[in-house]
Every structure is written in structure tokens, then in C-alpha cells.
Design a protein around this motif. Structure first.
Motif, PDB file in Angstrom:
ATOM      1  N   GLU A  94     -27.883  -7.675   6.517  1.00 41.10           N
ATOM      2  CA  GLU A  94     -28.073  -8.812   7.417  1.00 41.10           C
ATOM      3  C   GLU A  94     -29.362  -9.556   7.066  1.00 41.10           C
ATOM      4  O   GLU A  94     -30.163  -9.103   6.255  1.00 41.10           O
ATOM      5  N   LYS A  95     -29.571 -10.683   7.708  1.00 39.41           N
ATOM      6  CA  LYS A  95     -30.837 -11.390   7.584  1.00 39.41           C
ATOM      7  C   LYS A  95     -31.845 -10.700   8.496  1.00 39.41           C
ATOM      8  O   LYS A  95     -31.652 -10.630   9.710  1.00 39.41           O
ATOM      9  N   ILE A  96     -32.912 -10.178   7.917  1.00 34.51           N
ATOM     10  CA  ILE A  96     -33.894  -9.403   8.673  1.00 34.51           C
ATOM     11  C   ILE A  96     -35.236 -10.122   8.643  1.00 34.51           C
ATOM     12  O   ILE A  96     -35.685 -10.592   7.593  1.00 34.51           O
ATOM     13  N   THR A  97     -35.896 -10.175   9.782  1.00 30.83           N
ATOM     14  CA  THR A  97     -37.225 -10.764   9.861  1.00 30.83           C
ATOM     15  C   THR A  97     -38.274  -9.660  10.014  1.00 30.83           C
ATOM     16  O   THR A  97     -37.957  -8.523  10.364  1.00 30.83           O
ATOM     17  N   LEU A  98     -39.528 -10.027   9.789  1.00 32.01           N
ATOM     18  CA  LEU A  98     -40.612  -9.078   9.983  1.00 32.01           C
ATOM     19  C   LEU A  98     -40.676  -8.634  11.436  1.00 32.01           C
ATOM     20  O   LEU A  98     -40.956  -7.462  11.738  1.00 32.01           O
TER      21      LEU A  98
ATOM     22  N   ASP B   7     -38.184  -8.257  13.446  1.00 32.61           N
ATOM     23  CA  ASP B   7     -37.131  -7.256  13.649  1.00 32.61           C
ATOM     24  C   ASP B   7     -37.599  -5.877  13.195  1.00 32.61           C
ATOM     25  O   ASP B   7     -37.406  -4.872  13.889  1.00 32.61           O
ATOM     26  N   ILE B   8     -38.211  -5.837  12.025  1.00 33.74           N
ATOM     27  CA  ILE B   8     -38.668  -4.560  11.470  1.00 33.74           C
ATOM     28  C   ILE B   8     -39.755  -3.956  12.345  1.00 33.74           C
ATOM     29  O   ILE B   8     -39.729  -2.756  12.664  1.00 33.74           O
ATOM     30  N   ALA B   9     -40.711  -4.771  12.747  1.00 35.38           N
ATOM     31  CA  ALA B   9     -41.817  -4.280  13.565  1.00 35.38           C
ATOM     32  C   ALA B   9     -41.338  -3.779  14.925  1.00 35.38           C
ATOM     33  O   ALA B   9     -41.779  -2.719  15.398  1.00 35.38           O
ATOM     34  N   SER B  10     -40.418  -4.508  15.545  1.00 38.05           N
ATOM     35  CA  SER B  10     -39.960  -4.123  16.882  1.00 38.05           C
ATOM     36  C   SER B  10     -39.198  -2.798  16.864  1.00 38.05           C
ATOM     37  O   SER B  10     -39.157  -2.090  17.878  1.00 38.05           O
ATOM     38  N   SER B  11     -38.616  -2.436  15.722  1.00 39.80           N
ATOM     39  CA  SER B  11     -37.896  -1.162  15.638  1.00 39.80           C
ATOM     40  C   SER B  11     -38.837   0.025  15.820  1.00 39.80           C
ATOM     41  O   SER B  11     -38.401   1.124  16.192  1.00 39.80           O
ATOM     42  N   ALA B  12     -40.135  -0.182  15.552  1.00 35.88           N
ATOM     43  CA  ALA B  12     -41.131   0.871  15.731  1.00 35.88           C
ATOM     44  C   ALA B  12     -42.049   0.571  16.912  1.00 35.88           C
ATOM     45  O   ALA B  12     -43.058   1.259  17.103  1.00 35.88           O
TER      46      ALA B  12
ATOM     47  N   GLU C 134     -46.318  -7.250  14.232  1.00 34.33           N
ATOM     48  CA  GLU C 134     -46.040  -7.567  12.831  1.00 34.33           C
ATOM     49  C   GLU C 134     -47.192  -7.200  11.916  1.00 34.33           C
ATOM     50  O   GLU C 134     -46.980  -6.676  10.813  1.00 34.33           O
ATOM     51  N   ARG C 135     -48.418  -7.434  12.344  1.00 35.74           N
ATOM     52  CA  ARG C 135     -49.575  -7.099  11.507  1.00 35.74           C
ATOM     53  C   ARG C 135     -49.669  -5.597  11.280  1.00 35.74           C
ATOM     54  O   ARG C 135     -49.978  -5.136  10.186  1.00 35.74           O
ATOM     55  N   GLU C 136     -49.378  -4.819  12.332  1.00 40.97           N
ATOM     56  CA  GLU C 136     -49.416  -3.366  12.188  1.00 40.97           C
ATOM     57  C   GLU C 136     -48.294  -2.868  11.276  1.00 40.97           C
ATOM     58  O   GLU C 136     -48.469  -1.917  10.513  1.00 40.97           O
ATOM     59  N   ALA C 137     -47.140  -3.539  11.341  1.00 38.42           N
ATOM     60  CA  ALA C 137     -46.034  -3.174  10.447  1.00 38.42           C
ATOM     61  C   ALA C 137     -46.431  -3.404   8.990  1.00 38.42           C
ATOM     62  O   ALA C 137     -46.177  -2.561   8.124  1.00 38.42           O
TER      63      ALA C 137
END
Length: 297
Positions: A205-209, A211-216, A220-223
Motif C-alpha cells: 500500500e501507500k505508506i506515510t511516515l 502511518d509507520i510512527a503511529s504503529s508504535a 515521526e521524529r522519534e520514528a
């Protein structure tokens, strides 16, 4: 083709293990293939049969040469790749076993006295056995003995006895070098696991930063910081690498058209997919398929 399979959470699905006999051995030629980031409950006692292997965990990077051995603790996140050594193939012998293989049963003396001090020590991730040390030579001898026994019939007891002896060598090596063990950052590892799991489940899928950060459950900066500190790359670099690893497998194991594979693995168009693939593997997807399988593009 590298015999390596993981589920959507990037937990390796180890072929050959059974409830009745939770041990197996794999001989892996990883000269042309990078073993992706993964983890599993089973333990590993391995040695490099030929070539040179680089093993990277969330904590450190190790280069292991021919006739050197190493231990991987339970649930340690790592990746493996060959270090170029000319025409020499990088082959590892991997002994994989569930802790119960040595402990016998839950809360046995073997588990509490011998296994748990290693399994429950978060500071013990990967232990290297160099060929110049007494422990290294003894470990290599035992792992080669277990390899020989695995290739014969009716040697289950002997294999367990041999790996029990190897475990005692491991404990001795840990005692003698405990101050040199790296200290893992537990919080970062847990966050990385959540984010990798999200990528592995949604790579097409189209993934944004975000999206990735919220999974943890982080910003975004911490990701970005977690990925750079742990994996030494950005989330999007990792996403591209993972998409390419899935494409590798599809090129070899399926007869899908290359354009179809490009879209299935999350690339916006086949031309961009070809460009990125060629940069990574120094050949086109079609050439890669021809080299590693008999399937025509």
C-alpha cells in the motif's frame, strides 16, 4: 534459492521443527541473498562453513569468518548477509532448537539452572566464538559433530547431548567475557518491532511516515531516530528494501509478469521498479529471474 520464510510479523517460520522433536539443522548458501530482519523464539548455534558472514542486530554488527561460530539468543532481531570474498560462497550451518529441546520440560533443573541465566539476560543477544580461542575451537568441534549426526539416522539423543555440551561452552564463554557484551536498548527494539510489523503487513500500500510512527505510538521524529539508530537507515529506505526482497521471491517462485510484480510490491510503476531493482542487484528484474530460475518473464 535461500530456504527462508517469515510470517507477516517477520517471525521466521522454521521448516523441520516439530513438537515431538523441536530441533533442526539448515545449511544456507546466502552468497546472493540477504536474510531479512527477523526474529524467532528458537535458539541458534551456528558456524560459517565457507566465506564470510555479516550479522547485524539492533545493537551491534559482527563479521564472522570461515570456521568461526556464533550463538543467537531467543527473540533477537537480526539480519545476515554475505561479505564479498571473490568466488567463495558464504555458507552457514544453522542449528535451530526450541529451549525445551535442552530443558526437557517447564521449570526443570536444566531450565532454571542452565538455560534461564542466558535466555532471561537481555544483555546477551549474539555471542561470537573466534577460531583463535579455546572456547571457539571447542564450539566449532561440537557444532560440526552435531552436523554430522544430523545427516545420519537415529541420532536424536546424540544430537541433544552434543548441543548440551555446546551450551556449557556457551555459558563458559559468557562468564569469561561478560563485560564485553553490548547493552541493548529495549524500548527502541520494541518500537522497531512494531514499525517493521506494520511495514511487512502494508508494504503493498501507500505508506506515510505518520502511518509507520503511529504503529508504535510515537511521533515521526522519534520514528526516524529509532530507524537510524537501530537499522542505520530511514523507514522509507527499509520499506524499499523490503519491497525488493518480496519482489526477489516472486521473480523466482512465480510466473507473474514483471509489471504485475512491481504493482503487487508497492511500486508506482514498472519503470521505477526496474530502476530501483537494478541499482540494488546490479541487474534487471528479467535478468535476475533468468539467472535464478527457469521461468521466463
Amino acid at each position: 534459492m535461500l530456504d527462508f520464510h517469515v510470517d507477516n510479523n517477520q517471525v521466521e517460520k522454521i521448516s523441520g521443527l516439530t513438537v515431538e522433536y523441536p530441533y533442526t539443522m539448515h545449511e544456507r548458501d546466502i552468497t546472493e541473498f540477504t536474510v531479512p530482519w527477523h526474529w524467532h523464539e528458537e535458539l541458534e548455534l551456528n558456524y560459517v562453513k565457507s566465506g564470510t558472514l555479516k550479522v547485524t542486530s539492533a545493537t551491534a554488527e559482527y563479521v564472522i569468518r570461515e570456521n568461526e561460530a556464533f550463538f543467537v539468543n531467543t527473540n533477537v532481531m537480526l539480519t545476515k548477509e554475505a561479505v564479498s570474498t571473490g568466488d567463495v560462497h558464504t555458507v552457514e550451518i544453522t542449528h535451530l532448537f526450541h529451549p525445551v529441546f535442552l530443558s526437557g520440560h517447564f521449570q526443570s533443573l536444566f531450565e532454571t539452572k542452565y538455560l534461564n541465566p542466558v535466555l532471561k539476560n537481555r544483555g546477551i543477544e549474539i555471542v561470537i566464538f573466534r577460531d583463535a580461542t579455546e572456547n571457539g575451537r571447542r564450539m566449532l568441534s561440537l557444532l560440526k559433530e552435531a552436523e554430522s549426526l544430523f545427516r545420519r539416522e537415529n541420532c536424536e539423543f546424540q544430537i541433544r547431548n552434543t548441543l548440551s555440551s555446546a551450551w556449557l561452552v556457551l555459558m563458559r564463554e559468557i562468564r569469561e567475557n561478560e563485560t564485553n557484551l553490548p547493552t541493548p536498548t529495549i524500548a527502541s527494539q520494541e518500537r522497531i518491532r512494531y514499525m517493521l510489523t506494520y511495514i511487512h503487513q502494508h508494504y503493498a500500500e501507500k505508506i506515510t511516515l505518520a502511518d509507520i510512527a503511529s504503529s508504535a505510538a510515537i511521533g515521526e521524529r522519534e520514528a526516524l531516530r529509532c530507524f537510524q539508530k537501530t537499522l542505520k537507515r530511514s523507514p522509507f529506505d527499509y520499506l524499499t528494501e523490503y519491497r525488493l526482497s518480496v519482489a526477489q521471491k516472486l521473480l523466482i517462485e512465480s510466473d507473474r509478469q514483471i509489471t504485475e510484480i512491481a504493482f503487487e510490491t508497492g511500486f508506482s510503476d514498472s519503470a521505477y521498479f526496474g530502476k530501483v531493482f537494478r541499482k540494488k542487484f546490479a541487474m534487471t528484474p528479467k535478468a535476475y529471474r533468468i539467472r535464478f530460475s527457469n521461468t521466463e518473464a
